[in-house]
Write a protein that holds these residues in place. Sequence first.
Motif: not given
Length: 211
Positions: A104-113, A138-143, A190-200
């Motif tokens: 069963v589905y419990n909950d969900s949310w989006a993360n914007i880095f 994910t670019g340079n901000s991997p899980l 999640v590793m730090e996002n070091k670019t100007d790209d938005v990670r969603v």
Amino acid sequence: ILVYTTGIKIMTEVNVNREVLDAYSTYSYRLKFPIGDNKVWVKEILQWESRILEKTSQDKLDAYGVATPPNLLNQPVFDELKSGISNIVNLILKPLYIDGVEIVYNDSWANIFRKGDYAPLHIHEDSHWSCVYYLTATGNSPLYFKDPRALPVMDSSVPLLKNKYHTLTQKKEFSSGELILFPSWLEHGVMENKTDDVRVSLASNFRVIMK
């Protein structure tokens, strides 16, 4: 390595193979399965981000990025996304459990880095399985995951290691439309996002119950 035999003036060369012990494995499931138009989902989520930032004072912001409320997929605009993720998770997990079990589905949310944002190690409580669906690469901000077997409290030699971060294992990069499913108790970040790209990305939790 070179080994000196005690009492004998002979130097012997010995080959030592470093092997990974494949024991007590923790499984995760990864697949490429785009659901709908990710650009549309990202646009909707960034609108949520704007509304959240409008209501949040600057001194309340941190480097953990922006997370939407935990009922995101219950919004009608995300029906296709919720249905697609739930179907995939059920197809993967149902065969693992006995008859009569329901996923069963419990909950969900989006993360914007954005640049400078990251997520520290954490788990997802009150759930059995967690899923992350990547709306952007994910670019340079991997899980990344922490090996649950190598806790410092169990091994007093860990602080003496040259690389104290050896327990951070398997940094994983993802492209848009990829999904990973893993046990909710497994520490991840999640590793730090070091670019100007938005990670969603979109996080979802599921519980395993008897019907």
